[in-house]
Design an enzyme around this catalytic site. Structure first.
Site, PDB file in Angstrom:
ATOM      1  N   ASP A 110       0.287  -2.858   4.379  1.00 14.02           N
ATOM      2  CA  ASP A 110       1.488  -2.653   3.562  1.00 14.02           C
ATOM      3  C   ASP A 110       1.418  -2.623   2.003  1.00 14.02           C
ATOM      4  O   ASP A 110       2.761  -2.570   1.577  1.00 14.02           O
ATOM      5  CB  ASP A 110       2.907  -3.068   4.282  1.00 14.02           C
ATOM      6  CG  ASP A 110       2.641  -4.698   4.123  1.00 14.02           C
ATOM      7  OD1 ASP A 110       1.811  -5.139   3.504  1.00 14.02           O
ATOM      8  OD2 ASP A 110       3.660  -5.349   4.636  1.00 14.02           O
ATOM      9  N   TYR A 146      -7.220  -8.456   2.705  1.00 13.94           N
ATOM     10  CA  TYR A 146      -7.208  -7.545   1.566  1.00 13.94           C
ATOM     11  C   TYR A 146      -8.516  -6.869   1.636  1.00 13.94           C
ATOM     12  O   TYR A 146      -9.679  -7.331   1.404  1.00 13.94           O
ATOM     13  CB  TYR A 146      -6.447  -8.054   0.262  1.00 13.94           C
ATOM     14  CG  TYR A 146      -5.090  -8.118   0.422  1.00 13.94           C
ATOM     15  CD1 TYR A 146      -4.353  -7.289   0.457  1.00 13.94           C
ATOM     16  CD2 TYR A 146      -4.711  -9.492   0.017  1.00 13.94           C
ATOM     17  CE1 TYR A 146      -3.102  -7.221   0.233  1.00 13.94           C
ATOM     18  CE2 TYR A 146      -3.215  -9.478  -0.198  1.00 13.94           C
ATOM     19  CZ  TYR A 146      -2.406  -8.373  -0.089  1.00 13.94           C
ATOM     20  OH  TYR A 146      -0.902  -8.417  -0.120  1.00 13.94           O
ATOM     21  N   HIS A 199       6.240  -7.633   4.492  1.00 13.98           N
ATOM     22  CA  HIS A 199       5.654  -8.160   3.401  1.00 13.98           C
ATOM     23  C   HIS A 199       6.466  -9.315   2.848  1.00 13.98           C
ATOM     24  O   HIS A 199       6.730  -9.406   1.643  1.00 13.98           O
ATOM     25  CB  HIS A 199       5.002  -7.230   2.422  1.00 13.98           C
ATOM     26  CG  HIS A 199       3.806  -8.068   1.691  1.00 13.98           C
ATOM     27  ND1 HIS A 199       2.626  -7.473   1.849  1.00 13.98           N
ATOM     28  CD2 HIS A 199       3.662  -8.916   0.923  1.00 13.98           C
ATOM     29  CE1 HIS A 199       1.653  -8.143   1.242  1.00 13.98           C
ATOM     30  NE2 HIS A 199       2.339  -8.940   0.638  1.00 13.98           N
TER      31      HIS A 199
HETATM   32  O1  173 Z   1       2.854 -10.809  -1.511  1.00 12.70           O
HETATM   33  C1  173 Z   1       1.903 -11.033  -2.349  1.00 12.70           C
HETATM   34  O2  173 Z   1       2.230 -11.738  -3.457  1.00 12.70           O
HETATM   35  C2  173 Z   1       0.647 -10.590  -2.482  1.00 12.70           C
HETATM   36  O3  173 Z   1       0.541 -10.317  -1.146  1.00 12.70           O
HETATM   37  C3  173 Z   1      -0.284 -10.747  -3.187  1.00 12.70           C
HETATM   38  C4  173 Z   1      -1.048  -9.669  -3.276  1.00 12.70           C
HETATM   39  C5  173 Z   1      -2.214  -9.347  -4.283  1.00 12.70           C
HETATM   40  C6  173 Z   1      -2.290 -10.456  -5.072  1.00 12.70           C
HETATM   41  C7  173 Z   1      -1.625 -11.571  -4.821  1.00 12.70           C
HETATM   42  C8  173 Z   1      -0.658 -11.781  -4.017  1.00 12.70           C
END
Ligand code: 173
Length: 473
Positions: free
Chosen positions: A272, A244, A364
């Site tokens: 995504d 991320y 996702h």
């Molecule tokens: O799918 C999710 O839960 C995920 O990708 C996510 C995104 C940000 C914080 C925690 C999980």
């Protein structure tokens, strides 16, 4: 500079307990004392949860949803006050709550691992034994949850037309994924917050993967720290990293370069999730449990009520991420760069032309844009588009698929339609949530035997003996 142990002051629990308010809030995490007064309003999960532990030890609440270094990395060093004076710590016997007892009873009632025959069984056991919040977070998908169901349905609409009379005495499904050996054409896809499901969190996956020659994609939002996970791998065990991208690119750069230094060979950039999908099952959990009802009636303004677990910890993700950033990633790392979350031929070609080494056709796990089409269906158009750019399969560009894969036959369908390998996220998550590392090993074994692979441990001599015993029967 002096070694840390000399510089750190030692603070008594009595002193810490004096700082138990919004005006001065100290907490203990992993034996260290932090002044979080000025951080309270910046805490992604809200200030209220921290204030619950003001002047006290917050480790137990902190642990499942933060990597160990979250607090040390995010709090300025002058707020790191020192170590708890161990002589002042009163060991409290942890009270066994009604919830703990119920959970233990459910764990005791699990079927034995021998009784588990497919991935659906892991899911059923996980639903039974997981705390409500963990189940809600893991299983939730966005809006009407149409895409998550479609991810399964798409595999069920694809039919085999098997060829016959081929010699299948020996079958070998081992492969290379981005230049790394894998015993199966399957990798472990990233899922966040593993400790909600099991105290060892993501390490269950790392250990099982090391033992069975499977590749794990480490999540940015793991419960265990990146280094804990890499340290749990055996020498030479291949690892990928899911990324991320932080609004602060320096943080991302440090993270990526550290991963490369520690031997991670491929970077899967999630593309995504510029904003998190609305996962209503997860969101409702705000209102379930101890003081939830009261909170609503009070009109509590502190906790953002539309937040589930995921939203609370995702505020660092940069929604401005765009194609313009790809050359920057190329400039900071030599790892393979794969875009995770591609759905169209147009974007597949952009990724190819941008010099990426691959894409993951993913929605996702149905957690982002509901009614997005399944990766399996998108695969067909995307492979056709990529064939216009060069040889196929293309040794320099891999296409992966994830979402809804629960059976070896699903894996075969994706490969037959052009995928290099498939990712499984929730399947392995449910396996370790219900049975720890052994559950994950069993999940690998289920895939192996479904693909009619001999178990690797039996020697050739053993197999001959077995064969002659069978034929003499
Ligand atoms: O799918 C999710 O839960 C995920 O990708 C996510 C995104 C940000 C914080 C925690 C999980």
């Amino acid at each position: 500079s002096l070694p840390i142990s000399v510089r750190m002051s030692v603070i008594t629990t009595q002193k810490i307990a004096e700082h138990n308010s919004r005006d001065s809030c100290w907490i203990i995490v992993h034996g260290k004392v932090y002044d979080v007064t000025e951080f309270l309003d910046d805490h992604p999960g809200g200030s209220k949860i921290i204030l619950k532990y003001a002047g006290a030890d917050a480790t137990e609440a902190y642990e499942p949803i933060h990597p160990p270094n979250a607090i040390t990395d995010n709090l300025p060093t002058d707020k790191h006050l020192g170590l708890v004076d161990p002589n002042t710590v009163v060991k409290v016997v942890k009270e066994v709550t009604e919830a703990d007892r119920r959970r233990q009873a459910l764990l005791d009632a699990r079927p034995s691992l021998d009784e588990i025959v497919n991935f659906h069984d892991f899911e059923a056991v996980a639903k039974m034994v997981l705390p409500d919040k963990a189940w809600a977070y893991y299983s939730s998908a966005s809006d009407d949850e149409i895409t998550i169901r479609e991810n399964r349905a798409a595999y069920q609409r694809v039919w085999f037309r098997p060829r016959i009379l081929r010699d299948v005495t020996s079958v070998d499904w081992s492969t290379t994924i981005l230049g790394k050996k894998s015993s199966l054409p399957v990798y472990i896809s990233a899922t966040a917050l593993g400790k909600l499901g099991h105290p060892d969190g993501e390490l269950n996956l790392t250990r099982a993967a090391g033992k069975h020659g499977v590749i794990q994609m480490i999540p940015t939002l793991a419960s265990c720290s990146f280094d804990e996970i890499v340290d749990a791998a055996i020498p030479g065990q291949p690892l990928f990293l899911q990324l991320y991208v932080n609004r602060d690119r320096e943080i991302t750069k440090r993270y990526v370069q550290h991963a490369e230094k520690r031997g991670v060979s491929a970077l899967f950039i999630t593309v995504d999730a510029p904003q998190l999908g609305r996962r209503e099952k997860d969101m409702r959990m705000k209102f379930v449990g101890d003081d939830a009802g009261a909170k609503v009636q009070e009109g509590q303004s502190d906790v953002k009520k539309d937040q589930g677990v995921a939203r609370a910890i995702s505020s660092f993700i940069d929604p401005s991420l765009s194609w313009k950033d790809i050359p920057w990633f190329r400039s900071i790392t030599n790892m393979h760069i794969i875009l995770k979350g591609v759905s169209t031929p147009e974007d597949a070609l952009l990724a190819y032309d941008a010099g990426c080494q691959g894409i993951v056709l993913s929605n996702h796990g149905g957690r982002q844009l509901d009614t997005a089409r399944s990766g399996l269906e998108n695969l067909i158009d995307i492979v056709a588009a990529l064939k216009t750019r060069g040889p196929w399969p293309n040794p320099n560009f891999s296409v992966f698929v994830d979402g809804g894969v629960r059976r070896a036959s699903d894996v075969l369908k994706a490969l037959a339609l052009g995928a290099s390998a498939v990712g499984i996220g929730r399947g392995f998550l449910y396996a370790f949530s219900s049975y720890g590392q052994e559950g994950v090993e069993k999940a690998f074994q289920i895939l192996r035997v479904s693909l009619h692979l001999r178990l690797p441990r039996r020697s050739r001599a053993d197999q001959k003996t077995l064969a002659s015993r069978r034929s003499s029967r």
